[in-house]
Scaffold this motif. Structure first.
Motif, PDB file in Angstrom:
ATOM      1  N   UNK A  74       0.852  -1.198   0.000  1.00 34.79           N
ATOM      2  CA  UNK A  74       0.000   0.000   0.000  1.00 34.79           C
ATOM      3  C   UNK A  74       0.883   1.242   0.000  1.00 34.79           C
ATOM      4  N   UNK A 127       1.624   4.312  -2.828  1.00 34.64           N
ATOM      5  CA  UNK A 127       1.458   5.716  -2.435  1.00 34.64           C
ATOM      6  C   UNK A 127       2.725   6.528  -2.678  1.00 34.64           C
ATOM      7  N   UNK A 187      -6.757  -0.317  -3.529  1.00 31.73           N
ATOM      8  CA  UNK A 187      -7.367   0.990  -3.272  1.00 31.73           C
ATOM      9  C   UNK A 187      -6.371   2.123  -3.524  1.00 31.73           C
ATOM     10  N   UNK A 188      -5.095   1.859  -3.221  1.00 29.55           N
ATOM     11  CA  UNK A 188      -4.069   2.872  -3.456  1.00 29.55           C
ATOM     12  C   UNK A 188      -3.881   3.069  -4.968  1.00 29.55           C
ATOM     13  N   UNK A 238      -7.264   5.095  -6.138  1.00 30.04           N
ATOM     14  CA  UNK A 238      -7.279   6.545  -5.886  1.00 30.04           C
ATOM     15  C   UNK A 238      -6.033   7.232  -6.423  1.00 30.04           C
TER      16      UNK A 238
END
Lengths: 277, 336
Positions: free
Chosen positions: B65, B69, B96-97, B100
């Motif tokens: 994650x 990012x 999810x990283x 987005x």
């Protein structure tokens, strides 16, 4: 000039204006998270207008700008209000919050609006992105700083601690996390739902320089940020003790305001209270 | 018999080795490229860069994650980060990283998912990326490339660097035979016809391209002329090539080393259904996870061989002929 440095009195006045902007934006949009914005008003006021962040509103992606990343993306209305006051875009755009075609999304989307650095709203992600920016400064040999505002409940996300471990490992001293420790998350008090304490010790254990501050005391915030800029050997975190809904008594008293806007009538009362701050 | 032998393809090196070499060349050519590792550089072969350019190689540890990012932050500062891990770990841990930070933000991040498919073999189903194309395919804005040999791997990386925006590139542990000659045309979104044929079209990607070429050779012996298309780009999909196959050959078999749900086949089927419906068959993994075993044994056990493609080709040809006859009969019925 780079950034803005207002007087103490001007900063206090501006904080009041920002609360009113957030109130109007979310009331008009009939949705949003005003109470989560209110707890962070002084933090952003000091960063953007107290001479902490260096930025050029007319050159929003200036390579050497200091970065501010709103990891607690639900406070987007506050970020937008601040960016408008700082001159990144006209203030009239604030009233388009959450409406079709507006870049003022419910939660921030990176780069569709000048000054919005990262897409956030799914919690836990901002510190990693901030670390990327901080490492880029090292690789490029430039000297900006990166500030990331986290919610307290957000620190329950594992990714926050992955990022903290890595920031410490790479000894990025140009990265500062700020935690808006307002003690409430969506469904209740943080201590009851998923306790973070001992919070300071956690950050220290991860290798951060930790400072705590009253997150509504502008003078104390100015001093704290100045002190953190002097930390040169590791990342830092400012644990800002705040009050959720700060400035509006009936919002402060009721955490269920987390995910909703005020009604017209509530907003009227809130406005009167904010004007007396 | 090794994959590619029936088609007379030269033996190739493991695709991950080709990736490591290609990534190093890319780093030599493009100074803004940085490589972010999820502590698997020795396995994905991203470590070639660690030795040559230690300052441009960051191991972010076992934390996907954060890995993604950090890449997003670097991309917004003008770097071109290649994020390299196993496709299963990268997409499943950091979905999810990626959603987005990479896809929604249209960040210039290049994700490389190694060990795609089942042919990593003995390490077993926990490590296999059999849902990766469905997962990344679920994210708007992300270009998806599936190279099938060393040459196309280099082309994929090169084009990922020269095109702005999110990319996913699938790599593999399997020694894929050489399909492309140096200098062959290989462009994002433009599928390549590798063999011409009029009876049906086999659309394949990754390792299945060599299997499809083997199938082509088998079918040729039986007098069946198959067209073979390398659909190396899942997004943007080469709709024109798919429509052309449907219209000109009237039968399509899609082969992929991936679950049948949500992979290449279902995307191709949508185009066919919308444009020029024709009989189709699919070679891929049925709704299941596989076992730990030798890669070639797995390919056989889970029906991902050239013989399986040949069988589906015969099925689809029969369906095509039945459909044609049906059309003849129905058109001969006098209208009342």
């Amino acid at each position: 000039m780079e950034g803005m440095r207002l007087s103490l009195c001007e900063l206090k006045n501006l904080a009041r204006e920002l609360r009113l902007d957030v109130l109007e934006m979310t009331t008009r949009a009939k949705s949003g998270h005003p109470s989560s914005c209110f707890s962070a008003v002084e933090i952003l006021t000091v960063l953007y207008f107290g001479g902490i962040l260096r930025y050029h509103p007319d050159d929003p992606w200036w390579e050497e700008r200091d970065r501010f990343i709103l990891s607690k993306g639900h406070a987007a209305p506050l970020l937008y209000a601040v960016l408008a006051r700082a001159g990144f875009f006209p203030r009239e755009r604030l009233w388009t919050l959450r409406s079709l075609g507006s870049p003022l999304q419910g939660h921030p989307v990176a780069r569709i609006l000048p000054g919005v650095e990262a897409t956030t709203g799914s919690l836990g992600q901002g510190l990693s992105v901030g670390l990327g920016h901080a490492l880029a400064a090292r690789l490029r040999n430039v000297s900006y700083r990166v500030y990331v505002l986290l919610g307290d409940g957000e620190c329950q996300e594992g990714q926050v601690w992955e990022a903290a471990m890595a920031a410490s490992h790479f000894r990025v001293s140009n990265l500062t996390a700020i935690v808006d420790y307002n003690k409430f998350q969506e469904t209740g008090p943080v201590a009851r739902e998923m306790n973070l304490e001992p919070f300071r010790a956690k950050w220290e254990a991860f290798g951060f320089y930790v400072q705590e501050v009253d997150g509504h005391n502008i003078e104390a915030l100015l001093e704290a940020f100045a002190a953190l800029q002097k930390v040169v050997d590791r990342p830092s975190v400012l644990i800002a003790h705040t009050v959720k809904g700060k400035g509006v008594s009936f919002v402060e008293a009721d955490y269920t305001f987390h995910g909703r806007a005020l009604t017209e009538e509530e907003a009227k009362k809130a406005r009167e209270e904010i004007l007396c701050l | 018999m090794p994959v590619g032998e029936k088609a007379g393809l030269p033996r190739g090196k493991p695709l991950r080795d080709a990736f490591g070499e290609a990534l190093l060349r890319i780093c030599e050519q493009y100074p803004q490229v940085v490589v972010l590792d999820g502590d698997l550089g020795n396995s994905t072969k991203a470590e070639t860069v660690r030795k040559a350019f230690p300052e441009r190689f960051l191991n972010l540890g076992i934390a996907e994650s954060n890995l993604v990012g950090v890449a997003v932050g670097l991309a917004f500062c003008g770097f071109i980060p290649f994020v390299v891990s196993f496709s299963s770990f990268l997409l499943c841990n950091a979905y999810d990283q990626i959603r987005l930070g990479v896809a929604m933000s249209r960040a210039n991040v290049k994700l490389v998912g190694s060990h795609g498919g089942i042919t990593l073999g003995k390490d077993g189903p926990t490590q296999m990326g059999i849902e990766d194309l469905a997962l990344v395919g679920g994210l708007p804005t992300c270009t998806i490339l599936i190279p099938c040999d060393a040459y196309s791997m280099y082309k994929a990386l090169e084009q990922a660097v020269t095109h702005e925006g999110p990319f996913f590139i699938r790599s593999s542990r399997y020694a894929m035979p050489r399909v492309y000659e140096e200098g062959s045309s290989w462009e994002i979104g433009k599928a390549n016809i590798l063999r011409e044929g009029k009876d049906l079209t086999i659309i394949a990607c990754g390792l299945m391209v060599a299997c499809a070429l083997d199938a082509w050779a088998e079918l040729q012996k039986e007098g069946i002329e198959a067209r073979v298309v390398d659909l190396h780009t899942l997004r943007p999909l080469d709709r024109a090539m798919i429509v052309k196959a449907a219209r000109e050959t009237g039968a399509i078999v899609v082969a992929e080393e991936h679950l049948l749900h949500g992979g290449v086949g279902s995307n191709v089927a949508r185009v066919v259904a919308e444009s020029y419906p024709c009989p189709m068959r699919f070679v891929g993994l049925e709704d299941t996870y596989t076992d730990s075993a030798d890669a070639d044994e797995l390919l056989e056990a889970y029906h991902l061989t050239s013989s399986d493609i040949v069988a589906k080709c015969k099925e689809v040809l029969e369906a095509k002929n039945v459909a044609r006859k049906g059309n003849t009969i129905s058109s001969s019925i006098p209208r009342s």
